[in-house]
Design an enzyme around this catalytic site. Structure first.
Site, PDB file in Angstrom:
ATOM      1  N   LYS A  22      29.610 -14.254 -18.208  1.00  0.00           N
ATOM      2  CA  LYS A  22      29.458 -13.550 -16.925  1.00  0.00           C
ATOM      3  C   LYS A  22      30.816 -13.275 -16.290  1.00  0.00           C
ATOM      4  CE  LYS A  22      28.725 -16.025 -13.034  1.00  0.00           C
ATOM      5  NZ  LYS A  22      29.602 -15.707 -11.895  1.00  0.00           N
ATOM      6  N   ASN A  23      31.668 -14.298 -16.276  1.00  0.00           N
ATOM      7  CA  ASN A  23      32.951 -14.135 -15.573  1.00  0.00           C
ATOM      8  C   ASN A  23      33.916 -13.213 -16.307  1.00  0.00           C
ATOM      9  OD1 ASN A  23      31.997 -15.715 -13.565  1.00  0.00           O
ATOM     10  ND2 ASN A  23      33.319 -17.476 -13.954  1.00  0.00           N
ATOM     11  N   ARG A  92      30.904 -12.289  -4.877  1.00  0.00           N
ATOM     12  CA  ARG A  92      32.332 -12.209  -4.609  1.00  0.00           C
ATOM     13  C   ARG A  92      33.108 -11.400  -5.654  1.00  0.00           C
ATOM     14  NH1 ARG A  92      36.265 -15.069  -1.874  1.00  0.00           N
ATOM     15  NH2 ARG A  92      38.038 -15.130  -3.252  1.00  0.00           N
ATOM     16  N   CYS A 116      31.821 -18.953   1.343  1.00  0.00           N
ATOM     17  CA  CYS A 116      30.548 -19.199   0.676  1.00  0.00           C
ATOM     18  C   CYS A 116      30.326 -20.698   0.655  1.00  0.00           C
ATOM     19  CB  CYS A 116      30.487 -18.570  -0.701  1.00  0.00           C
ATOM     20  SG  CYS A 116      31.433 -19.430  -1.923  1.00  0.00           S
ATOM     21  N   ARG A 121      36.992 -19.183   0.858  1.00  0.00           N
ATOM     22  CA  ARG A 121      37.542 -18.529  -0.339  1.00  0.00           C
ATOM     23  C   ARG A 121      38.354 -17.306   0.083  1.00  0.00           C
ATOM     24  NH1 ARG A 121      32.962 -18.358  -4.914  1.00  0.00           N
ATOM     25  NH2 ARG A 121      34.761 -17.939  -6.244  1.00  0.00           N
ATOM     26  N   PRO A 122      39.635 -17.534   0.390  1.00  0.00           N
ATOM     27  CA  PRO A 122      40.462 -16.435   0.891  1.00  0.00           C
ATOM     28  C   PRO A 122      40.784 -15.399  -0.189  1.00  0.00           C
ATOM     29  CG  PRO A 122      41.796 -18.402   0.563  1.00  0.00           C
ATOM     30  CD  PRO A 122      40.386 -18.794   0.241  1.00  0.00           C
ATOM     31  N   ASP A 124      43.926 -13.730   0.128  1.00  0.00           N
ATOM     32  CA  ASP A 124      45.332 -13.415   0.427  1.00  0.00           C
ATOM     33  C   ASP A 124      46.148 -13.069  -0.819  1.00  0.00           C
ATOM     34  OD1 ASP A 124      44.749 -16.226  -0.016  1.00  0.00           O
ATOM     35  OD2 ASP A 124      46.876 -16.597   0.271  1.00  0.00           O
ATOM     36  N   LEU A 125      45.856 -13.729  -1.945  1.00  0.00           N
ATOM     37  CA  LEU A 125      46.650 -13.468  -3.149  1.00  0.00           C
ATOM     38  C   LEU A 125      46.364 -12.077  -3.718  1.00  0.00           C
ATOM     39  CD1 LEU A 125      46.369 -16.970  -4.891  1.00  0.00           C
ATOM     40  CD2 LEU A 125      48.353 -16.033  -3.669  1.00  0.00           C
ATOM     41  N   ASP A 307      33.852 -25.071 -12.592  1.00  0.00           N
ATOM     42  CA  ASP A 307      32.482 -24.596 -12.818  1.00  0.00           C
ATOM     43  C   ASP A 307      31.644 -25.564 -13.652  1.00  0.00           C
ATOM     44  OD1 ASP A 307      32.996 -22.390 -11.303  1.00  0.00           O
ATOM     45  OD2 ASP A 307      33.114 -20.965 -12.955  1.00  0.00           O
ATOM     46  N   ILE A 329      40.135 -27.500  -7.061  1.00  0.00           N
ATOM     47  CA  ILE A 329      40.087 -26.042  -6.890  1.00  0.00           C
ATOM     48  C   ILE A 329      39.342 -25.701  -5.600  1.00  0.00           C
ATOM     49  CG2 ILE A 329      39.457 -23.828  -7.938  1.00  0.00           C
ATOM     50  CD1 ILE A 329      41.301 -25.254  -9.811  1.00  0.00           C
ATOM     51  N   ARG A 399      21.734 -15.920 -11.208  1.00  0.00           N
ATOM     52  CA  ARG A 399      22.973 -15.138 -11.070  1.00  0.00           C
ATOM     53  C   ARG A 399      23.892 -15.360 -12.263  1.00  0.00           C
ATOM     54  NH1 ARG A 399      26.321 -15.912  -5.867  1.00  0.00           N
ATOM     55  NH2 ARG A 399      27.550 -14.562  -7.196  1.00  0.00           N
TER      56      ARG A 399
HETATM   57  C1  UD1 Z   1      36.696 -17.386 -10.452  1.00  0.00           C
HETATM   58  C2  UD1 Z   1      35.336 -17.541 -11.066  1.00  0.00           C
HETATM   59  C3  UD1 Z   1      34.639 -18.791 -10.525  1.00  0.00           C
HETATM   60  C4  UD1 Z   1      35.515 -20.022 -10.713  1.00  0.00           C
HETATM   61  C5  UD1 Z   1      36.914 -19.772 -10.137  1.00  0.00           C
HETATM   62  C6  UD1 Z   1      37.875 -20.897 -10.423  1.00  0.00           C
HETATM   63  C7  UD1 Z   1      34.645 -15.273 -11.515  1.00  0.00           C
HETATM   64  C8  UD1 Z   1      33.712 -14.159 -11.232  1.00  0.00           C
HETATM   65  N1  UD1 Z   1      34.544 -16.371 -10.762  1.00  0.00           N
HETATM   66  O1  UD1 Z   1      36.520 -17.171  -9.062  1.00  0.00           O
HETATM   67  O2  UD1 Z   1      33.414 -18.968 -11.253  1.00  0.00           O
HETATM   68  O3  UD1 Z   1      34.940 -21.121 -10.045  1.00  0.00           O
HETATM   69  O4  UD1 Z   1      37.480 -18.568 -10.695  1.00  0.00           O
HETATM   70  O5  UD1 Z   1      37.988 -21.117 -11.772  1.00  0.00           O
HETATM   71  O6  UD1 Z   1      35.446 -15.182 -12.423  1.00  0.00           O
HETATM   72  N2  UD1 Z   1      42.541 -18.655  -3.649  1.00  0.00           N
HETATM   73  C9  UD1 Z   1      43.411 -18.428  -2.616  1.00  0.00           C
HETATM   74  N3  UD1 Z   1      43.729 -17.130  -2.300  1.00  0.00           N
HETATM   75  C10 UD1 Z   1      43.217 -16.072  -2.989  1.00  0.00           C
HETATM   76  C11 UD1 Z   1      42.328 -16.321  -4.045  1.00  0.00           C
HETATM   77  C12 UD1 Z   1      42.014 -17.626  -4.358  1.00  0.00           C
HETATM   78  O7  UD1 Z   1      43.900 -19.357  -1.981  1.00  0.00           O
HETATM   79  O8  UD1 Z   1      43.523 -14.917  -2.661  1.00  0.00           O
HETATM   80  C13 UD1 Z   1      42.189 -20.052  -4.002  1.00  0.00           C
HETATM   81  C14 UD1 Z   1      40.704 -20.321  -3.968  1.00  0.00           C
HETATM   82  O9  UD1 Z   1      40.245 -20.616  -2.678  1.00  0.00           O
HETATM   83  C15 UD1 Z   1      40.593 -21.485  -4.930  1.00  0.00           C
HETATM   84  C16 UD1 Z   1      41.651 -21.175  -5.973  1.00  0.00           C
HETATM   85  O10 UD1 Z   1      42.556 -20.248  -5.351  1.00  0.00           O
HETATM   86  O11 UD1 Z   1      40.965 -22.675  -4.268  1.00  0.00           O
HETATM   87  C17 UD1 Z   1      41.124 -20.571  -7.233  1.00  0.00           C
HETATM   88  O12 UD1 Z   1      40.228 -19.496  -6.922  1.00  0.00           O
HETATM   89  P1  UD1 Z   1      40.103 -18.217  -7.819  1.00  0.00           P
HETATM   90  O13 UD1 Z   1      40.653 -18.468  -9.172  1.00  0.00           O
HETATM   91  O14 UD1 Z   1      40.599 -17.041  -7.079  1.00  0.00           O
HETATM   92  O15 UD1 Z   1      38.516 -18.050  -7.921  1.00  0.00           O
HETATM   93  P2  UD1 Z   1      37.775 -16.682  -8.169  1.00  0.00           P
HETATM   94  O16 UD1 Z   1      38.660 -15.825  -8.984  1.00  0.00           O
HETATM   95  O17 UD1 Z   1      37.227 -16.151  -6.909  1.00  0.00           O
END
Ligand code: UD1
Length: 420
Positions: A22-23, A92, A116, A121-122, A124-125, A307, A329, A399
């Site tokens: 899925k991911n 998301r 969520c 879940r920001p 910003d990156l 996960d 995480i 999902r």
């Molecule tokens: C993806 C996966 C999700 C998995 C997660 C972590 C998909 C569709 N989803 O979610 O199943 O649990 O990776 O392996 O692939 N963060 C920031 N700023 C940002 C983005 C992220 O601070 O802009 C933080 C998040 O809050 C979290 C960490 O970075 O603490 C990792 O999140 P991220 O890898 O971005 O998760 P997703 O890509 O949303």
């Protein structure tokens, strides 16, 4: 609304085939926006998240058809450049249409996903990376409004307080494929799904190197063409079955896996006393004796995946001793604790740490699924609980797991759907 009813106490036996990831699929579907030509995606899992992504693509003007586990998409001339709240709030991963839309149309409006149940879940990156490429980004009424006269390649450090980000890497990498110059993403996500996306983009004609390492280099090209591609197997589904086999004292062959994607969890299963035999594209999992307690800490790949944290906690809830589970995480991803405790587990949380006191048995109860992986943990717990377990709100499970209940039935579990 559907619920799952499980009558526990039957060891799982036999073999099961894992679906596509899925991911990996969701960002790859978003990437098809980068070309007007037809793309054919094979081994696609048909999940509610897949349908949500296809609804977004259709909203943007893409034609999409499903034929078995193959998805045909052709974006042609895009009619819209926005992803509304009604889609992004339910999934998301919809946020990763932002990079492709910006690269192709030089403008995009995508709803902010919001928080969520697994925590804040920001994004910003994502925004930092796209701004570095030259996008002008404003937040208006809950939407990220991005536009650019022209984008140009840059060196970007994409790390946050919790390390790399899978979907931010995806968004920036996708945007960079059509961006003139060379983009270097430092501290990029190394997850197999990120590699799969890069491989798909390269199949379309992109010039990406370094995928799977923390430094990805993308040389921008003028045009991407259509491509045929087969999605990698879902490593989280594979491991969920491995844990189910271990929990139920079963013997299960899990087919269609990339063994190298499962190392961190296999290592912990073996430490816990579970037998795991690795084949070329399968694993065989068996447990006979008692489970030893094992500590885990979730980390970005190749570390232990967040996960799988909930499912592993279900396993440790019946280990013979105390284990510590640390979530690095999503420090708030512990909604499953109270539900597991309703089934007789003894788990105590202190911030990002959970102390699991193994108990002899779990008992069936009515429990509420709060998110995708928490739902899986409750189903696994139900497989070994005495009497009947009812898991409510299983739309979360639908999902991310293709036919989980049917596959468990094939393995001998007594599990069926009912109305809540
Ligand atoms: C993806 C996966 C999700 C998995 C997660 C972590 C998909 C569709 N989803 O979610 O199943 O649990 O990776 O392996 O692939 N963060 C920031 N700023 C940002 C983005 C992220 O601070 O802009 C933080 C998040 O809050 C979290 C960490 O970075 O603490 C990792 O999140 P991220 O890898 O971005 O998760 P997703 O890509 O949303």
């Amino acid at each position: 609304m559907d619920k799952l009813v499980i009558e526990g106490g039957r060891p799982l036996k036999g073999s099961v085939t894992v679906s596509g990831s899925k991911n990996a699929l969701l960002p790859i579907l978003a990437a098809t926006l980068l070309t007007p030509e037809k793309c054919v995606i094979k081994n696609a899992p048909l999940l509610s998240d897949t349908y949500t992504m296809l609804r977004i693509l259709r909203h943007l003007g893409v034609s999409a058809e499903i034929d078995g586990s193959t998805i045909h998409v052709k974006s042609g001339k895009l009619k819209k450049f926005n992803a509304p709240y009604r889609f992004v709030s339910t999934m998301r991963a919809s946020f990763c249409v932002l990079g492709p839309l910006l690269a192709r149309l030089k403008k995009a409006e995508v709803s902010l996903p919001g928080g969520c149940v697994i925590g804040i879940r920001p994004v910003d990156l994502h925004l930092k990376g796209l701004k570095a490429l030259g996008a002008n980004i404003e937040i208006k009424e809950g939407y990220v409004c991005a536009q650019a006269k022209r984008l140009s390649g840059k060196q970007i450090f994409l790390g946050g307080s919790f390390g790399s980000s899978v979907l931010a890497t995806a968004n920036v990498m996708m945007a960079a494929t059509l961006t003139p110059g060379t983009t270097i993403i430092e501290n990029a996500a190394c997850e197999p799904e990120t590699v799969d996306l890069a491989n798909f983009l390269n199949r379309m004609g992109a010039k990406i190197k370094g995928q799977g390492s923390p430094r990805i280099e993308i040389k921008g090209v003028k045009y991407l063409s259509g491509a045929k591609y087969e999605i990698i197997p879902d490593r989280i589904e594979a491991i969920t079955f491995a844990i189910a086999a271990a929990l139920s004292k079963g013997e299960v062959t899990i087919k269609n896996v990339r063994v190298e994607h499962l190392s961190a969890v296999i290592e912990k299963l073996v430490e816990a006393g579970v037998k795991v035999k690795k084949g070329k594209n399968f694993i065989f999992v068996k447990r006979t004796g008692s489970l030893r307690p094992v500590d885990i800490t979730t980390l970005p790949y190749p570390g232990f995946p967040t996960d799988v944290q909930a499912q592993f906690m279900a396993l440790m809830s019946v280990a013979s001793g105390i284990s510590v589970i640390t979530e690095k995480i999503y420090p708030d991803r512990f909604m499953h604790i109270s539900e597991l405790n309703r089934m007789g587990a003894q788990i105590f949380r202190q911030g990002p740490y959970s102390i699991v006191h193994g108990v002899k048995n779990l008992k069936g109860a009515q429990v509420m699924a709060s998110d995708l992986r928490a739902s899986a943990a409750l189903v696994l717990a139900g497989l070994i609980a005495k009497d009947k377990t009812e898991v409510f709100r299983i739309y979360h499970l639908d999902r991310g797991y293709e036919n989980l209940d049917k596959k468990l039935t094939q393995l001998g579990a007594r599990i069926y759907r009912g109305k809540q």
